[in-house]
Write a protein that holds these residues in place. Structure first.
Motif, PDB file in Angstrom:
ATOM      1  N   ILE A 139       0.848  -1.201   0.000  1.00 23.07           N
ATOM      2  CA  ILE A 139       0.000   0.000   0.000  1.00 23.07           C
ATOM      3  C   ILE A 139       0.883   1.249   0.000  1.00 23.07           C
ATOM      4  O   ILE A 139       0.665   2.185  -0.779  1.00 23.07           O
ATOM      5  N   GLN A 140       1.906   1.237   0.826  1.00 17.04           N
ATOM      6  CA  GLN A 140       2.814   2.404   0.893  1.00 17.04           C
ATOM      7  C   GLN A 140       3.511   2.648  -0.442  1.00 17.04           C
ATOM      8  O   GLN A 140       3.928   3.745  -0.748  1.00 17.04           O
ATOM      9  N   PRO A 192       8.767   2.658  -7.316  1.00 16.35           N
ATOM     10  CA  PRO A 192       7.986   3.849  -6.936  1.00 16.35           C
ATOM     11  C   PRO A 192       8.523   4.413  -5.625  1.00 16.35           C
ATOM     12  O   PRO A 192       9.164   3.690  -4.856  1.00 16.35           O
ATOM     13  N   SER A 193       8.245   5.688  -5.374  1.00 16.45           N
ATOM     14  CA  SER A 193       8.686   6.218  -4.082  1.00 16.45           C
ATOM     15  C   SER A 193       7.655   5.815  -3.024  1.00 16.45           C
ATOM     16  O   SER A 193       6.451   5.727  -3.299  1.00 16.45           O
ATOM     17  N   MET A 194       8.146   5.575  -1.821  1.00 13.82           N
ATOM     18  CA  MET A 194       7.274   5.058  -0.772  1.00 13.82           C
ATOM     19  C   MET A 194       6.645   6.206   0.011  1.00 13.82           C
ATOM     20  O   MET A 194       7.282   7.209   0.244  1.00 13.82           O
ATOM     21  N   ARG A 212       0.416   6.517   3.294  1.00 12.82           N
ATOM     22  CA  ARG A 212      -0.595   6.066   2.334  1.00 12.82           C
ATOM     23  C   ARG A 212      -1.521   5.039   2.974  1.00 12.82           C
ATOM     24  O   ARG A 212      -1.074   4.147   3.683  1.00 12.82           O
ATOM     25  N   LYS A 213      -2.825   5.187   2.704  1.00 12.34           N
ATOM     26  CA  LYS A 213      -3.795   4.249   3.297  1.00 12.34           C
ATOM     27  C   LYS A 213      -4.414   3.379   2.199  1.00 12.34           C
ATOM     28  O   LYS A 213      -4.555   3.813   1.058  1.00 12.34           O
TER      29      LYS A 213
END
Ligand code: FAD
Length: 325
Positions: free
Chosen positions: A52-53, A165-167, A171-172
């Motif tokens: 998810i992150q 991708p950047s973390m 993020r939910k």
């Protein structure tokens, strides 16, 4: 929905799954849809948050004690059950040994097509179909393939093609547990033991400086000079398929379409002509230096700096300079 199969081995996520989530996010903007990730195994629910992150809206955790070790039969059946329920529009898998095995089996069960070993993915502006590009005819041309009337549109993509991708730690998303209906009887092949291969050579995909040699180097012994240059620069040696086929380098060090895809800060191609299949594995390097006696070698066209001359004298001069001699 775009669904990404995220492979884990012994609880460790493979980077290719994250790379594909990053790409799926980009594709989802054109389709205005959500991105889901699937992870398969036993007690692997903790991986959900990381996915998810890294960009997944939803994570499906296929959880079963029989999935502790990868088996083709049970992974195929479990994924088939989940995909039949969720009906994603697009399904992406890494072109790893497992992805390459699972992808075609799943596609056959789902009665859809699969484009294997893609090097680019886009969404068609008008059709909104997934445009899957991969080398064809021995790598001599790039074919863009569509799957117009079957779902999901399926592709396997080679590791290292898309950036990580950047973390975002804030993020939910939603983690959904999925218990597949599988039994020991579904297993036609049982895994008795997994023997880890001891890695004797470096993973070149993680290196920042690569000195690659080709047929022009002439012999295995001559590679010692490239080793010396690489060591002085803090990098590693790799090579073209011609160098690997000649037995001068192990297969793990091959760069290209059937080797590794690398994106170092500096790539020095020594005695390499720049065949399309080689270029496919190194063209995204930040800075490319080509050393070749032929000014018209194709590698010169993509090099930021081309040095025309006999490689031995050029490399010896570079070593001398780096040693401040
Ligand atoms: P060559 O093409 O023979 O080039 C040698 C170069 O060295 C020449 O440009 C020459 O001018 C130069 N040279 C010679 N002597 C000197 C000297 N003294 N000083 C300076 N320069 C010199 N190839 C890969 O690399 N990776 C892959 O993953 C890959 N996958 C393939 C997949 C398929 C399906 C196919 C059909 C081919 C694949 N190939 C791959 C092979 C590819 O087509 C080329 O044959 C290969 O890359 C050529 O390697 P090379 O550049 O080292 O050799």
């Amino acid at each position: 929905m775009i669904m990404v199969f995220c492979e884990q081995r012994n609880g460790e996520l493979l980077n290719v799954g994250l790379e594909l989530i990053g790409k799926a996010r980009e594709l989802a903007r054109s389709l205005d849809c959500e991105v889901s990730a699937v992870v398969c195994g036993h007690n692997v629910g903790y991986i959900g948050n990381r996915l998810i992150q890294n960009g997944a809206d939803k994570v499906f955790v296929i959880e079963h004690e029989l999935l502790e070790k990868y088996t083709l039969d049970l992974y195929t059946e479990s994924l088939y059950q989940l995909i039949s329920n969720e009906k994603p529009d697009i399904l992406l898998l890494g072109a790893t040994s497992i992805g390459r095995e699972l992808g075609p089996r799943l596609a056959a069960r789902l009665k859809t097509g699969l484009t294997a070993d893609c090097t680019q993915l886009e969404i068609g502006q008008e059709t909104k179909l997934l445009l899957m590009t991969r080398p064809a005819f021995g790598g001599n041309l790039m074919a863009t393939i569509i799957c117009p009337d079957r779902r999901p549109q399926m592709a396997t993509i080679r590791p290292g093609i898309f950036p990580l991708p950047s973390m975002d730690a804030n993020r939910k998303g939603e983690t959904i547990l999925f218990n597949p209906k599988i039994t020991r009887e579904d297993l036609r092949v049982r895994v008795e033991k997994i023997v880890q291969k001891i890695r004797t050579v470096k993973d070149i995909t993680a290196e920042k400086i690569i000195v690659a040699g080709g047929r022009g180097i002439g012999s295995k012994e001559n590679f010692e000079l490239l080793e010396e240059l690489a060591e002085l620069l803090g990098g590693v040696v790799a090579g073209s398929r011609a160098a690997v086929d000649a037995g001068w380098l192990p297969k793990e060090l091959q760069v290209g379409q059937t080797g590794k895809v690398v994106k170092p800060k500096l790539y020095i191609a020594v005695g390499i002509s720049g065949a399309i299949q080689h270029v496919a594995g190194m063209q995204d390097s930040e800075y490319i230096i080509a050393i070749n006696k032929d000014p018209d070698a194709p590698i010169m066209k993509i090099a930021d700096l081309g040095i025309v001359g006999d490689w031995k004298s050029v490399v010896k001069a570079l070593i001398k300079e780096l040693r401040n001699e």
